[in-house]
Write a protein that holds these residues in place. Structure first.
Motif, PDB file in Angstrom:
ATOM      1  N   VAL A  66     -57.673  59.947 -54.088  1.00  0.00           N
ATOM      2  CA  VAL A  66     -57.456  58.613 -54.486  1.00  0.00           C
ATOM      3  C   VAL A  66     -58.226  57.542 -53.941  1.00  0.00           C
ATOM      4  CG1 VAL A  66     -55.477  56.890 -54.171  1.00  0.00           C
ATOM      5  CG2 VAL A  66     -54.765  59.171 -54.624  1.00  0.00           C
ATOM      6  N   SER A  67     -58.676  57.699 -52.618  1.00  0.00           N
ATOM      7  CA  SER A  67     -59.579  56.880 -51.988  1.00  0.00           C
ATOM      8  C   SER A  67     -60.999  56.835 -52.777  1.00  0.00           C
ATOM      9  CB  SER A  67     -59.914  57.438 -50.495  1.00  0.00           C
ATOM     10  OG  SER A  67     -58.735  57.312 -49.693  1.00  0.00           O
ATOM     11  N   VAL A  68     -61.437  58.072 -53.119  1.00  0.00           N
ATOM     12  CA  VAL A  68     -62.766  57.821 -53.985  1.00  0.00           C
ATOM     13  C   VAL A  68     -62.623  57.402 -55.234  1.00  0.00           C
ATOM     14  CG1 VAL A  68     -64.566  59.646 -55.093  1.00  0.00           C
ATOM     15  CG2 VAL A  68     -63.740  59.891 -52.507  1.00  0.00           C
ATOM     16  N   GLY A  72     -64.878  51.202 -55.244  1.00  0.00           N
ATOM     17  CA  GLY A  72     -66.016  50.779 -56.163  1.00  0.00           C
ATOM     18  C   GLY A  72     -67.483  51.236 -55.672  1.00  0.00           C
ATOM     19  N   ASP A  73     -67.485  52.007 -54.630  1.00  0.00           N
ATOM     20  CA  ASP A  73     -68.817  52.256 -54.288  1.00  0.00           C
ATOM     21  C   ASP A  73     -69.522  53.262 -55.055  1.00  0.00           C
ATOM     22  OD1 ASP A  73     -70.954  52.969 -52.595  1.00  0.00           O
ATOM     23  OD2 ASP A  73     -69.724  53.959 -51.010  1.00  0.00           O
ATOM     24  N   GLU A  74     -70.837  52.847 -55.373  1.00  0.00           N
ATOM     25  CA  GLU A  74     -71.611  53.784 -56.335  1.00  0.00           C
ATOM     26  C   GLU A  74     -72.016  54.950 -56.061  1.00  0.00           C
ATOM     27  OE1 GLU A  74     -72.091  52.838 -59.825  1.00  0.00           O
ATOM     28  OE2 GLU A  74     -70.720  51.344 -59.391  1.00  0.00           O
ATOM     29  N   SER A  75     -71.972  55.246 -54.589  1.00  0.00           N
ATOM     30  CA  SER A  75     -72.437  56.464 -54.004  1.00  0.00           C
ATOM     31  C   SER A  75     -71.342  57.521 -54.491  1.00  0.00           C
ATOM     32  CB  SER A  75     -72.720  56.252 -52.527  1.00  0.00           C
ATOM     33  OG  SER A  75     -71.609  56.220 -51.890  1.00  0.00           O
ATOM     34  N   PHE A  76     -70.225  57.054 -54.704  1.00  0.00           N
ATOM     35  CA  PHE A  76     -69.152  58.251 -54.974  1.00  0.00           C
ATOM     36  C   PHE A  76     -69.167  58.504 -56.546  1.00  0.00           C
ATOM     37  CE2 PHE A  76     -66.824  56.553 -51.258  1.00  0.00           C
ATOM     38  CZ  PHE A  76     -67.082  57.772 -50.579  1.00  0.00           C
ATOM     39  N   LYS A  77     -70.068  57.767 -57.390  1.00  0.00           N
ATOM     40  CA  LYS A  77     -70.081  58.306 -58.902  1.00  0.00           C
ATOM     41  C   LYS A  77     -71.103  59.188 -59.074  1.00  0.00           C
ATOM     42  CE  LYS A  77     -67.375  54.622 -59.263  1.00  0.00           C
ATOM     43  NZ  LYS A  77     -65.960  54.763 -59.150  1.00  0.00           N
ATOM     44  N   VAL A 176     -52.651  51.944 -54.814  1.00  0.00           N
ATOM     45  CA  VAL A 176     -52.191  50.364 -55.210  1.00  0.00           C
ATOM     46  C   VAL A 176     -52.884  49.647 -53.818  1.00  0.00           C
ATOM     47  CG1 VAL A 176     -50.542  48.610 -55.348  1.00  0.00           C
ATOM     48  CG2 VAL A 176     -50.390  50.695 -56.794  1.00  0.00           C
ATOM     49  N   LEU A 177     -52.438  50.151 -52.891  1.00  0.00           N
ATOM     50  CA  LEU A 177     -53.013  49.455 -51.517  1.00  0.00           C
ATOM     51  C   LEU A 177     -54.351  49.463 -51.593  1.00  0.00           C
ATOM     52  CD1 LEU A 177     -50.180  50.185 -48.943  1.00  0.00           C
ATOM     53  CD2 LEU A 177     -50.583  48.110 -49.969  1.00  0.00           C
ATOM     54  N   ILE A 178     -55.152  50.600 -51.610  1.00  0.00           N
ATOM     55  CA  ILE A 178     -56.386  50.854 -51.487  1.00  0.00           C
ATOM     56  C   ILE A 178     -57.038  49.771 -52.534  1.00  0.00           C
ATOM     57  CG2 ILE A 178     -58.345  52.312 -51.680  1.00  0.00           C
ATOM     58  CD1 ILE A 178     -56.894  52.430 -48.977  1.00  0.00           C
ATOM     59  N   LEU A 179     -56.542  49.711 -53.664  1.00  0.00           N
ATOM     60  CA  LEU A 179     -57.065  48.979 -54.755  1.00  0.00           C
ATOM     61  C   LEU A 179     -57.081  47.578 -54.515  1.00  0.00           C
ATOM     62  CD1 LEU A 179     -58.507  49.526 -57.656  1.00  0.00           C
ATOM     63  CD2 LEU A 179     -56.304  49.276 -58.574  1.00  0.00           C
ATOM     64  N   GLN A 180     -55.941  47.058 -53.987  1.00  0.00           N
ATOM     65  CA  GLN A 180     -55.880  45.656 -53.671  1.00  0.00           C
ATOM     66  C   GLN A 180     -56.800  45.238 -52.484  1.00  0.00           C
ATOM     67  OE1 GLN A 180     -51.716  45.044 -52.810  1.00  0.00           O
ATOM     68  NE2 GLN A 180     -51.127  44.761 -55.223  1.00  0.00           N
ATOM     69  N   LEU A 181     -56.908  46.283 -51.565  1.00  0.00           N
ATOM     70  CA  LEU A 181     -57.786  45.908 -50.291  1.00  0.00           C
ATOM     71  C   LEU A 181     -59.110  45.930 -50.553  1.00  0.00           C
ATOM     72  CD1 LEU A 181     -55.929  47.742 -47.397  1.00  0.00           C
ATOM     73  CD2 LEU A 181     -55.765  45.391 -48.195  1.00  0.00           C
ATOM     74  N   ASP A 182     -59.630  46.813 -51.627  1.00  0.00           N
ATOM     75  CA  ASP A 182     -60.924  46.953 -52.067  1.00  0.00           C
ATOM     76  C   ASP A 182     -61.403  45.876 -52.774  1.00  0.00           C
ATOM     77  OD1 ASP A 182     -63.373  48.664 -51.835  1.00  0.00           O
ATOM     78  OD2 ASP A 182     -62.843  49.234 -53.985  1.00  0.00           O
ATOM     79  N   GLN A 183     -60.486  45.108 -53.643  1.00  0.00           N
ATOM     80  CA  GLN A 183     -61.061  43.811 -54.358  1.00  0.00           C
ATOM     81  C   GLN A 183     -61.071  42.472 -53.402  1.00  0.00           C
ATOM     82  OE1 GLN A 183     -57.731  43.310 -56.946  1.00  0.00           O
ATOM     83  NE2 GLN A 183     -58.347  45.226 -58.468  1.00  0.00           N
ATOM     84  N   LYS A 184     -60.805  42.594 -52.240  1.00  0.00           N
ATOM     85  CA  LYS A 184     -61.023  41.492 -51.336  1.00  0.00           C
ATOM     86  C   LYS A 184     -62.262  41.488 -50.875  1.00  0.00           C
ATOM     87  CE  LYS A 184     -56.370  40.690 -50.624  1.00  0.00           C
ATOM     88  NZ  LYS A 184     -55.236  40.324 -49.629  1.00  0.00           N
TER      89      LYS A 184
END
Length: 184
Positions: A66-68, A72-77, A176-184
């Motif tokens: 879920v974290s990966v 939004g980090d490109e190194s995980f793509k 959902v929490l990670i997604l919201q925290l990652d957007q800030k």
């Protein structure tokens, strides 16, 4: 263990069908049931810490996935990371389903024994047994009804399909929490 529990339930059914009970057979049923529950408890004690650790590893795999996925980090793509995350996710889901299936099977067979015991008791009472047989049967009935046949993870949680829903809800909330925290 599931097969042993199923055989015991079948034995109760056969005995009920032919009304083949007396003090000796009821004493034998008590002994067999106590031995069966003792063996199930031994198996649970032997594997419950391993089940706890496996579930911990599975949940860690889900958290990683879920974290990966929401990161939004490109190194995980990169393809290697994607293949690894898919492999971890598929293995985690497979292990979770297999363990939950066997845990649920044991619990279901334990409930089946309880249902057979209720059927057995209805026919037994209609048979008008002697007092000694009735007392022995009452003892067997109480033992069967009070026993919970299940496999646990470290003695902390019962392993069954309901656990899958609990884990899924935690993963969705985490995502959902990670997604919201990652957007800030």
């Amino acid at each position: 263990m599931v097969k042993l529990i199923r055989v015991y339930a079948q034995k109760l059914k056969e005995r009920s069908r032919y009304m083949a009970w007396n003090v000796e057979t009821i004493s034998e049923d008590i002994s067999i049931f106590k031995n069966l529950t003792f063996r199930l408890h031994e198996v649970d004690q032997a594997v419950n810490i391993y089940a706890l650790l496996i579930y911990g590893a599975v949940i860690s795999g889900f958290f990683n996935t879920v974290s990966v996925m929401v990161s939004g980090d490109e190194s995980f793509k990169v393809p290697v990371t994607t293949v690894y995350i898919v492999w971890v996710f598929v293995n985690s889901v497979g292990v979770l389903i297999i363990l939950s299936y066997y845990g649920t099977s044991i619990a279901d067979q334990g409930n089946e024994v309880k249902r057979k015991m209720i059927e057995y008791s209805d026919k037994f009472v209609r048979f008008s047994p002697p007092l000694s047989a009735m007392q022995m049967f009452q003892f067997l009935f109480e033992i069967v009804m009070k026993t919970n046949m299940m496999v646990t993870g470290g003695g902390i949680f019962a392993i069954n399909f309901g656990l899958i829903l609990s884990i899924a809800s935690v993963m969705v909330t985490y995502g959902v929490l990670i997604l919201q925290l990652d957007q800030k």
